[in-house]
Design an enzyme around this catalytic site. Structure first.
Site, mmCIF file in Angstrom:
data_model
loop_
_atom_site.group_PDB
_atom_site.id
_atom_site.type_symbol
_atom_site.label_atom_id
_atom_site.label_comp_id
_atom_site.label_asym_id
_atom_site.label_seq_id
_atom_site.Cartn_x
_atom_site.Cartn_y
_atom_site.Cartn_z
ATOM 1 C CE LYS A 131 -5.057 4.567 2.173
ATOM 2 N NZ LYS A 131 -4.254 5.776 2.712
ATOM 3 C CD GLU A 178 -0.748 7.981 9.469
ATOM 4 O OE1 GLU A 178 -0.169 8.690 8.534
ATOM 5 O OE2 GLU A 178 -1.537 7.107 9.398
ATOM 6 C CG HIS A 233 -6.329 1.090 1.809
ATOM 7 N ND1 HIS A 233 -5.260 1.707 0.859
ATOM 8 C CD2 HIS A 233 -5.609 0.664 2.570
ATOM 9 C CE1 HIS A 233 -4.192 1.455 1.257
ATOM 10 N NE2 HIS A 233 -4.295 0.683 2.367
ATOM 11 C CB CYS A 284 -0.901 -0.095 1.157
ATOM 12 S SG CYS A 284 -2.094 -1.691 1.161
ATOM 13 C CG HIS A 324 -1.221 4.679 5.580
ATOM 14 N ND1 HIS A 324 -1.333 4.269 4.296
ATOM 15 C CD2 HIS A 324 -1.356 3.215 5.999
ATOM 16 C CE1 HIS A 324 -1.434 3.014 3.947
ATOM 17 N NE2 HIS A 324 -1.784 2.383 4.911
ATOM 18 C CG PHE A 331 -0.049 -5.887 4.335
ATOM 19 C CD1 PHE A 331 -0.387 -5.050 5.568
ATOM 20 C CD2 PHE A 331 -0.682 -6.824 3.885
ATOM 21 C CE1 PHE A 331 -1.561 -5.274 5.979
ATOM 22 C CE2 PHE A 331 -2.246 -7.045 4.401
ATOM 23 C CZ PHE A 331 -2.393 -6.242 5.531
#
Length: 412
Positions: free
Chosen positions: A334, A313, A339, A162, A302, A400
């Site tokens: 998002k 985050e 996403h 991502c 994110h 990931f």
């Protein structure tokens, strides 16, 4: 002195709109792109999720059918966004030996791969299309964009889950700074709204299962967040050296002034709990940009709407900015777009550039019960004005595998 890299063109096709202007206006209006899927996947396959953030404008409304048949949807989306970005940059006459492309995807041609497997099983090897490999390969979107514009300085497709779209833009910046290219078309794309990836994400408990209310399912920093909404689309930017842009009289949106990259070395899917890798990427980007924490006024997070990741985050941003974090507003877009996986960081770079241009931080929607552990000023429901003068925006993207990318966007 490092070569300055500026943004001269923007392109996108997203769940909010078929181009940048409509997407941006929908984002500022707090629109959700999540909707029920018009198919029987939930019943047929037992999927626990029957909604996603699908494209607002189908590619067949934009691309001719013969062209579409040669491309996986991931490449179709990239082509639509790249053509818009190139036209937005003025469709410049350039030395093709100095033109590069970096377009990434986190997963690649999954539709082509799975369709070909179905064909093989049901009809045999002779019926598998000869274009299958060029369509399924992860560099297919980058290759098709390269061919479209005749780029010869290099065509690349970095894959970091991502974080792929943001890393592509970071690599494009490096191509220009190193002298390999004067102008680069860069960004990300993804087309994974397919029952198999959806089943896999659902099995990993990362998707929201709020099937009764898809438009409000993605809710970053809400105490009731339960996962992300899968989305699709592409975001593309045209980057140039400042000198190249000036020589042709190009309109400049903003500067990509800092790129930070790190890896967690921790877990294949879970973020490192202290956020050390994310912190390192942000600090690296700020150092490269040559700006202080006090210069940062906005963060496009994110923030996927997962229970654990969002707060890691937020705490990392506060650690990096210190007391200056009190003067920063954070958006989690998002919540509206879903996403876009490998396309997310690129689309959010487009949003960051437009935030600088318009002095507007887009909203985060669906936050009805703010998490009391949230340590930053979250922009909720309506846009927030950014101050006059020099403004820096941090755009974070994580993936990931422990991939961390931070980009700093500043007014040029």
């Amino acid at each position: 002195m490092s070569t300055r890299v500026v943004v001269t063109g923007l392109g996108a096709t997203t769940p909010l709109g078929g181009d940048v202007p409509t997407t941006w206006q929908a984002a500022l209006a707090g629109t959700s792109g999540a909707r029920k899927l018009d198919n029987d996947w939930s019943e047929k396959y037992g999927l626990p999720v029957d909604f996603a953030a699908t494209l607002a404008v189908a590619p067949e409304e934009v691309l001719p059918r013969p062209e579409m048949k040669k491309m996986d949807p991931s490449a179709q989306y990239a082509m639509i966004a790249s053509r818009e970005a190139w036209a937005d940059a003025g469709a410049p006459e350039v030395d093709k030996d100095r033109l590069g492309v970096v377009v990434s995807s986190g997963i690649g041609g999954i539709w082509t791969t799975l369709d070909a497997w179905d064909t093989l099983r049901e009809k045999g090897a002779r019926r598998v299309l000869p274009m299958t490999v060029p369509m399924l390969m992860p560099n297919s979107p980058s290759a098709y964009v390269e061919l479209e514009f005749g780029a010869r300085a290099g065509a690349h497709a970095l894959v970091s889950a991502c974080a792929s779209g943001a890393e592509a833009i970071g690599y494009a910046v490096d191509m220009i700074r190193s002298g390999r290219a004067d102008i680069v078309i860069a960004g990300g794309t993804e087309a994974t709204i397919h029952p198999m990836p959806m089943a896999a994400f659902a099995a990993s408990r990362t998707l929201s299962t709020r099937t009764d209310d898809p438009a409000r399912a993605s809710r970053p920093y809400d105490v009731d967040r339960d996962g992300f909404v899968i989305g699709e689309g592409s975001g593309i930017v045209v980057l140039e050296s400042e000198a190249h842009a000036a020589a042709r009289g190009a309109r400049v949106y903003a500067e990509i002034s800092g790129v930070g990259l790190s890896s967690d070395g921790y877990h294949i899917t879970s973020p490192e709990p202290t956020g050390r890798g994310q912190i390192a990427a942000m600090r690296m980007a700020l150092k490269e940009a040559g700006i202080a924490a006090a210069d940062v006024k906005h963060v496009n997070a994110h923030a996927t709407s997962t229970v654990v990741g969002d707060l890691i985050e937020a705490r990392g941003v506060r650690e990096v900015l210190g007391d200056a974090a009190d003067g920063v507003v954070l958006s989690a877009t998002k919540s509206m777009t879903g996403h876009l996986l490998g396309g997310a960081g690129a689309l959010e770079t487009v949003f960051s550039v437009l935030a600088v241009r318009d002095r507007q931080a887009p909203p985060t929607i669906n936050v009805e019960n703010p998490d009391p552990e949230m340590v930053l000023d979250l922009v909720r429901d309506t846009p927030r004005a950014l101050p006059d003068g020099d403004v820096a925006v941090i755009n974070n993207s994580f993936g990931f595998g422990g991939h961390n990318v931070a980009l700093v966007v500043t007014n040029a």
